[in-house]
Design a protein around this motif. Structure first.
Motif, mmCIF file in Angstrom:
data_model
loop_
_atom_site.group_PDB
_atom_site.id
_atom_site.type_symbol
_atom_site.label_atom_id
_atom_site.label_comp_id
_atom_site.label_asym_id
_atom_site.label_seq_id
_atom_site.Cartn_x
_atom_site.Cartn_y
_atom_site.Cartn_z
ATOM 1 N N GLY A 189 -79.993 23.519 -32.560
ATOM 2 C CA GLY A 189 -78.432 23.984 -32.728
ATOM 3 C C GLY A 189 -78.028 24.302 -31.451
ATOM 4 N N VAL A 190 -76.580 23.583 -31.217
ATOM 5 C CA VAL A 190 -76.203 23.823 -29.835
ATOM 6 C C VAL A 190 -74.792 24.734 -29.909
ATOM 7 C CG1 VAL A 190 -75.263 22.614 -27.911
ATOM 8 C CG2 VAL A 190 -77.214 21.688 -29.174
ATOM 9 N N GLY A 191 -74.621 25.701 -29.483
ATOM 10 C CA GLY A 191 -73.460 26.607 -29.589
ATOM 11 C C GLY A 191 -72.912 26.784 -28.052
ATOM 12 N N ASP A 192 -72.071 27.654 -28.001
ATOM 13 C CA ASP A 192 -71.462 28.037 -26.592
ATOM 14 C C ASP A 192 -72.455 29.122 -25.954
ATOM 15 O OD1 ASP A 192 -69.730 28.348 -24.518
ATOM 16 O OD2 ASP A 192 -68.407 29.465 -25.651
ATOM 17 N N LYS A 193 -72.905 28.696 -25.079
ATOM 18 C CA LYS A 193 -73.862 29.560 -24.558
ATOM 19 C C LYS A 193 -75.100 30.198 -25.221
ATOM 20 C CE LYS A 193 -71.556 30.593 -19.971
ATOM 21 N NZ LYS A 193 -72.406 29.660 -19.222
ATOM 22 N N GLU A 194 -75.038 29.671 -26.364
ATOM 23 C CA GLU A 194 -76.480 30.139 -27.253
ATOM 24 C C GLU A 194 -76.855 28.847 -28.006
ATOM 25 O OE1 GLU A 194 -74.937 32.879 -30.145
ATOM 26 O OE2 GLU A 194 -73.680 31.347 -31.158
ATOM 27 N N PHE A 195 -78.225 29.022 -28.455
ATOM 28 C CA PHE A 195 -78.808 27.842 -29.065
ATOM 29 C C PHE A 195 -79.761 28.638 -30.254
ATOM 30 C CE2 PHE A 195 -77.776 26.701 -24.752
ATOM 31 C CZ PHE A 195 -77.519 25.470 -24.860
ATOM 32 N N VAL A 196 -79.553 28.006 -31.360
ATOM 33 C CA VAL A 196 -80.275 28.519 -32.237
ATOM 34 C C VAL A 196 -81.352 27.272 -32.827
ATOM 35 C CG1 VAL A 196 -80.469 29.162 -34.553
ATOM 36 C CG2 VAL A 196 -78.505 29.558 -33.419
ATOM 37 N N VAL A 197 -82.621 27.546 -32.784
ATOM 38 C CA VAL A 197 -83.396 26.416 -32.949
ATOM 39 C C VAL A 197 -84.193 26.706 -34.532
ATOM 40 C CG1 VAL A 197 -85.579 25.236 -32.339
ATOM 41 C CG2 VAL A 197 -84.196 26.368 -30.569
ATOM 42 N N ALA A 198 -84.385 25.808 -35.423
ATOM 43 C CA ALA A 198 -84.843 25.986 -36.739
ATOM 44 C C ALA A 198 -85.700 24.705 -37.162
ATOM 45 C CB ALA A 198 -83.762 26.631 -37.682
ATOM 46 N N SER A 199 -86.544 25.108 -38.188
ATOM 47 C CA SER A 199 -87.095 24.004 -38.960
ATOM 48 C C SER A 199 -86.022 23.196 -39.851
ATOM 49 C CB SER A 199 -88.066 24.486 -39.823
ATOM 50 O OG SER A 199 -89.007 25.459 -39.466
#
Ligand code: G6P
Length: 616
Positions: A189-199
């Motif tokens: 997941g691509v956010g603003d200066k943050e990334f959330v990776v998930a199954s």
């Protein structure tokens, strides 16, 4: 099967990771763990990684975190486990680590050559603290680590065989998260200066809807400023950021006590969605955008192989009946796990249809690849948009029933049957079926959602009937023709969540052995709606009654006569036989649900099961 969530950004990671784990808990819930990099530096203290693990549900991990006052940091990873290698204990829970290099890793999948790698690593002086294949991978990455985490991960992945989705951090690189996949799903997941990776997307959508779905052998190095995708040989790979189509409300429980109950009740709506724009009453035909390119191949098909596992296989079996019956093409449904290993013969004109809610089931994928490599045209009947099956098939039809969270599949089953019915009609109309004949069936198909509403209104009756038999430990489910697979599905539902032993079989098969099981008061559920084999089913009912069994019949509304032949009747509206499984299964789903609640079980997270089985 094992849920991964990882975060790098500017926010405190702990709560975000735990929330993500709760969304992924349906993938496995034996144990859970979290590791967060604390980048604060003071005195001799350099960035370091803190880890907490707990056996049991994510809530047990939360309690543990509360006891220790929480973990601080804006880079971390977390995992909820469904055990493959090694028992359920804290030592086997993820994350796993390599102390020497300060590497921490979470993993979904199986490293098949872990034994050989373990011997190699032990010779190098590594000491293992768990029985898992994952710890081997963390140590292998550690062994190869020379100050570049991305390179070490790529190097290690070149050595492993098997399936993996991994997320890796290292205390020497406080601005780096490396993730990779082969065979198990992973989304960045691509956010603003943050990334959330998930199954899966459910753990991401609360934070961002922009995402990259990884392909096999992708390795992604993520920093707070951006990310780079490569392969395991470090060649840069292009990626596409797409919009995640998942509504947060759709994955909330709302007023329901369990996801399974919510999903059973959602079926009128989920099927309306599934049918929307696909039933053309005026022209008497089915419109399936995903198949138009291959319409010719479908018309000329010489054999259809439908494959899947669990509930999806039961839907595939109904597909087998309806495709042969309406489209007049030889069809066969087969467990994916069996199909792939029996050296199948694929002749010209063979189409393989992979049926799967998740689109990630390892056995189904393997069968699909086997058939495709032997020249079959491949179609997917899948719910999760962008899943591996949906991407690796030539064409397909989405179920459009919305996310299914309850481990016991309900609305996906009716969605799968609905789509296979539409595929059968799509083919039939182009082969032998007249517009009028097709229009007659479409008229009824369109009313299935409201007919399900009517069945759901009788929930109280189903609950009372279930109450009568809930203490019994052995049940039979019997049906014929189209409703033989429904009987299998009814039995599977009951055993999955209430842990009652239940067997489903063709009603006629009963007298070839299982009849020996029948004793006084044993519940036998007959799917006895009106159809070609009604009289034969009535004879089978008599055989059970004669031996003291108690019969619960799922019958056609208006069939008052049947009350004289059984103890309990659950009615469903009358429809042509080929459309009946979408109705007859509903009381069976409700029955299984009530039995599990009455027995005090965790309906949405039954013991030993996982919703998405991504290992063979
Ligand atoms: C697991 C689930 C079942 C499901 C089966 C196939 O065993 O517990 O409910 O039917 O996998 O899953 P799929 O996602 O391929 O439909």
């Amino acid at each position: 099967m094992c849920g991964i969530v990882a975060y790098i950004g500017t926010k405190q990671a702990q709560n975000l990771l735990v929330e993500g784990l709760k969304r992924l808990e349906y993938r496995g819930y034996d144990s859970a763990g979290i590791a967060i990099l604390d980048a604060s530096v003071s005195g001799s203290r350099s960035p370091h990684i803190n880890i907490t693990r707990a056996v049991g549900r994510v809530s047990a991990l939360e309690d543990r975190l509360e006891q220790i006052g929480g973990l601080r940091g804006t880079l971390g990873l977390a995992h909820t486990r469904w055990a493959t290698h090694g028992g359920v204990c804290e030592a086997n829970a993820h994350p796993h680590k390599d102390d020497k290099s300060g590497i921490y890793l979470v993993h979904n999948g199986i490293i098949e050559n872990y034994s050989a790698l373990k011997i190699y690593l032990e010779e190098k002086g590594h000491k293992f603290t768990s029985e898992t294949d994952t710890e081997v991978l963390s140590m292998l990455i550690g062994e190869l680590y020379e100050g570049d985490l991305e390179a070490a991960v790529q190097g290690a992945l070149r050595e492993v065989t098997g399936a993996y989705a991994i997320a890796v951090i290292c205390d020497k690189e406080p601005d780096t998260l490396v993730v990779a996949r082969k065979g198990s799903p992973l989304i960045v997941g691509v956010g603003d200066k943050e990334f959330v990776v998930a199954s899966d997307a459910s753990a991401i959508v609360a934070h961002t809807t922009q995402a990259v779905t990884l392909d096999d052998y992708n390795v992604v190095k993520i920093t707070r400023d951006g990310f780079r995708t490569s392969d395991i040989h470090n060649a840069t790979v292009s990626h596409k950021v797409t919009q995640l189509e998942l509504d947060l409300d759709a994955i909330e429980l709302g007023d329901y006590s369990h996801y399974m109950l919510k999903e059973i009740n959602e079926q009128p709506r989920s099927l309306r969605n599934c049918f929307r724009g696909r039933i053309d009453q005026r022209e008497g035909k089915i419109v399936l955008g995903g198949l138009t390119t291959y319409a010719k191949e479908l018309v000329k098909a010489r054999r259809i192989i439908l494959t899947g596992q669990g509930t999806a296989l039961h839907a595939a079996m109904i597909g087998e009946y309806i495709i042969e019956d309406l489209a007049k093409v030889p069809a066969v449904a087969e467990y994916a796990s069996e199909f792939r290993y029996r050296n199948p013969i694929i002749e010209d004109g063979t189409i393989v249809v992979a049926v799967s809610q998740s689109g990630e089931t390892a056995d189904t994928l393997a069968a699909l690849y086997e058939a495709r490599d032997r020249g079959a045209l491949s179609l997917g009947v899948v719910n999760v948009v962008g899943s591996t099956i949906s991407r690796d098939t030539d064409a397909g039809v989405y179920l459009r029933v919305g996310p299914e969270i309850g481990v016991a599949s309900t609305k996906a089953f009716t969605g799968q049957v609905a789509v296979l019915t539409m595929i059968a009609l799509f083919m039939a109309r182009r082969r032998f079926m007249s517009a009028d004949q097709c229009a007659d069936l479409l008229k009824v198909l369109d009313t299935i959602p409201e007919k399900i509403e009517r069945i759901l209104e009788q929930d109280d009756v189903v609950r009372k009937v279930t109450q009568k038999y809930v203490e019994r430990d052995n049940w039979l489910f019997l049906g014929r023709g189209y409703n033989y697979p429904t009987a299998l599905e009814g039995a599977l539902k009951l055993k999955e969540i209430s842990y009652i032993h239940a067997e489903g079989m063709p009603a006629a098969e009963m007298k070839h052995g299982p009849i020996a099981l029948i004793n006084e008061g044993m519940p036998a559920v007959f799917i006895a709606n009106r159809g070609r084999q009604y009289d034969k089913v009535m004879s089978n009912i008599a055989e059970v009654r004669a031996r003291g069994g108690h019969v619960i019949a799922v019958a056609t509304e208006g069939d008052e006569q049947i009350k004289n032949h059984c103890q309990d009747v659950l009615y469903v509206p009358e429809v042509p036989e080929c459309l009946s499984p979408m109705l007859t299964v509903i009381p069976l789903q409700l029955m299984a649900y009530h039995a599990a609640v009455m027995r005090g079980h965790d309906v949405d997270k039954p013991r030993n099961l996982a919703k998405s089985v991504t290992v063979e």
